[in-house]
Design an enzyme around this catalytic site. Structure first.
Site, PDB file in Angstrom:
ATOM      1  N   ASP A 226     -10.266  12.546  10.768  1.00 39.72           N
ATOM      2  CA  ASP A 226     -11.382  13.474  10.943  1.00 39.72           C
ATOM      3  C   ASP A 226     -11.753  13.529  12.425  1.00 39.72           C
ATOM      4  O   ASP A 226     -11.797  12.507  13.116  1.00 39.72           O
ATOM      5  CB  ASP A 226     -12.586  13.025  10.109  1.00 39.72           C
ATOM      6  CG  ASP A 226     -13.621  14.129   9.958  1.00 39.72           C
ATOM      7  OD1 ASP A 226     -13.791  14.635   8.826  1.00 39.72           O
ATOM      8  OD2 ASP A 226     -14.262  14.493  10.964  1.00 39.72           O
TER       9      ASP A 226
ATOM     10  N   HIS B 280     -10.386  18.958   0.124  1.00 37.40           N
ATOM     11  CA  HIS B 280      -9.993  17.767   0.872  1.00 37.40           C
ATOM     12  C   HIS B 280     -10.786  16.571   0.376  1.00 37.40           C
ATOM     13  O   HIS B 280     -11.938  16.694  -0.018  1.00 37.40           O
ATOM     14  CB  HIS B 280     -10.220  17.932   2.379  1.00 37.40           C
ATOM     15  CG  HIS B 280     -11.593  18.394   2.761  1.00 37.40           C
ATOM     16  ND1 HIS B 280     -11.997  19.707   2.615  1.00 37.40           N
ATOM     17  CD2 HIS B 280     -12.653  17.735   3.269  1.00 37.40           C
ATOM     18  CE1 HIS B 280     -13.251  19.823   3.036  1.00 37.40           C
ATOM     19  NE2 HIS B 280     -13.684  18.639   3.417  1.00 37.40           N
TER      20      HIS B 280
HETATM   21  P1  5GP Z   1     -16.638  19.052   4.599  1.00 37.46           P
HETATM   22  O1  5GP Z   1     -18.053  19.114   5.045  1.00 37.46           O
HETATM   23  O2  5GP Z   1     -16.040  20.441   4.424  1.00 37.46           O
HETATM   24  O3  5GP Z   1     -16.440  18.179   3.394  1.00 37.46           O
HETATM   25  O4  5GP Z   1     -15.832  18.298   5.741  1.00 37.46           O
HETATM   26  C1  5GP Z   1     -15.134  18.915   6.763  1.00 37.46           C
HETATM   27  C2  5GP Z   1     -14.687  17.839   7.733  1.00 37.46           C
HETATM   28  O5  5GP Z   1     -13.695  18.383   8.579  1.00 37.46           O
HETATM   29  C3  5GP Z   1     -15.798  17.306   8.628  1.00 37.46           C
HETATM   30  O6  5GP Z   1     -15.923  15.894   8.453  1.00 37.46           O
HETATM   31  C4  5GP Z   1     -15.332  17.665  10.056  1.00 37.46           C
HETATM   32  O7  5GP Z   1     -15.615  16.658  11.009  1.00 37.46           O
HETATM   33  C5  5GP Z   1     -13.835  17.861   9.875  1.00 37.46           C
HETATM   34  N1  5GP Z   1     -13.229  18.825  10.780  1.00 37.46           N
HETATM   35  C6  5GP Z   1     -13.694  20.085  11.080  1.00 37.46           C
HETATM   36  N2  5GP Z   1     -12.847  20.706  11.915  1.00 37.46           N
HETATM   37  C7  5GP Z   1     -11.830  19.835  12.162  1.00 37.46           C
HETATM   38  C8  5GP Z   1     -10.641  19.909  12.972  1.00 37.46           C
HETATM   39  O8  5GP Z   1     -10.351  20.914  13.613  1.00 37.46           O
HETATM   40  N3  5GP Z   1      -9.832  18.806  12.976  1.00 37.46           N
HETATM   41  C9  5GP Z   1     -10.126  17.671  12.252  1.00 37.46           C
HETATM   42  N4  5GP Z   1      -9.279  16.645  12.356  1.00 37.46           N
HETATM   43  N5  5GP Z   1     -11.238  17.577  11.481  1.00 37.46           N
HETATM   44  C10 5GP Z   1     -12.072  18.646  11.441  1.00 37.46           C
END
Ligand code: 5GP
Ligand code: ZN
Length: 114
Positions: free
Chosen positions: A29, A99
């Site tokens: 992340d 995810h």
């Molecule tokens: P959600 O809130 O959708 O469950 O989590 C999305 C996650 O994706 C977040 O923890 C955020 O830090 C991560 N994230 C967002 N954009 C990117 C990216 O471009 N690369 C990586 N490695 N993680 C990302």
């Protein structure tokens, strides 16, 4: 499709990769919330907020298998780890591509944050 995780899977956006197989890609992340914070993503674009179909069950099962392998690789299988998946507005889901967050490397505390 304008999906960050699809772009990472197609290597159009760089990622620090941890694991990959036919169904799954996993990478760190970008904004880690624990010493180990890996995102485990199916290669197929599936939005959990729109519901799953029966033919996606094999993919979903493979996410769990990948999670165990990654936990071993990251050294948290014995100490323990947490898998979180967000779906829909109240969860705070940012990215509309299924995810798991694999979190570990310290005691993680209560289940739900504020
Ligand atoms: P959600 O809130 O959708 O469950 O989590 C999305 C996650 O994706 C977040 O923890 C955020 O830090 C991560 N994230 C967002 N954009 C990117 C990216 O471009 N690369 C990586 N490695 N993680 C990302
Ligand atoms: Zn996607």
């Amino acid at each position: 499709m304008d999906c960050i995780f699809c772009k990472i899977i197609k290597r159009e956006i760089p990622s620090k990769d941890v694991y990959e197989d036919d169904f799954v890609k996993a990478f760190y992340d970008i904004n880690p919330k624990a010493p180990v914070h890996v995102l485990i993503v199916p290669k197929k674009h599936i939005n959990p907020a729109q519901g799953f179909t029966q033919d996606e069950v094999e993919i979903i099962g493979n996410l769990f298998l990948a999670a165990q392998k990654i936990a071993e690789k990251e050294g948290v299988f014995q100490s323990g780890f947490r898998l979180i998946t967000n779906s829909g507005p109240d969860s705070g889901q940012e990215i509309e591509h299924l995810h798991f967050h694999l979190l570990g490397g310290k005691p993680l505390g209560g289940l739900v944050g504020n």
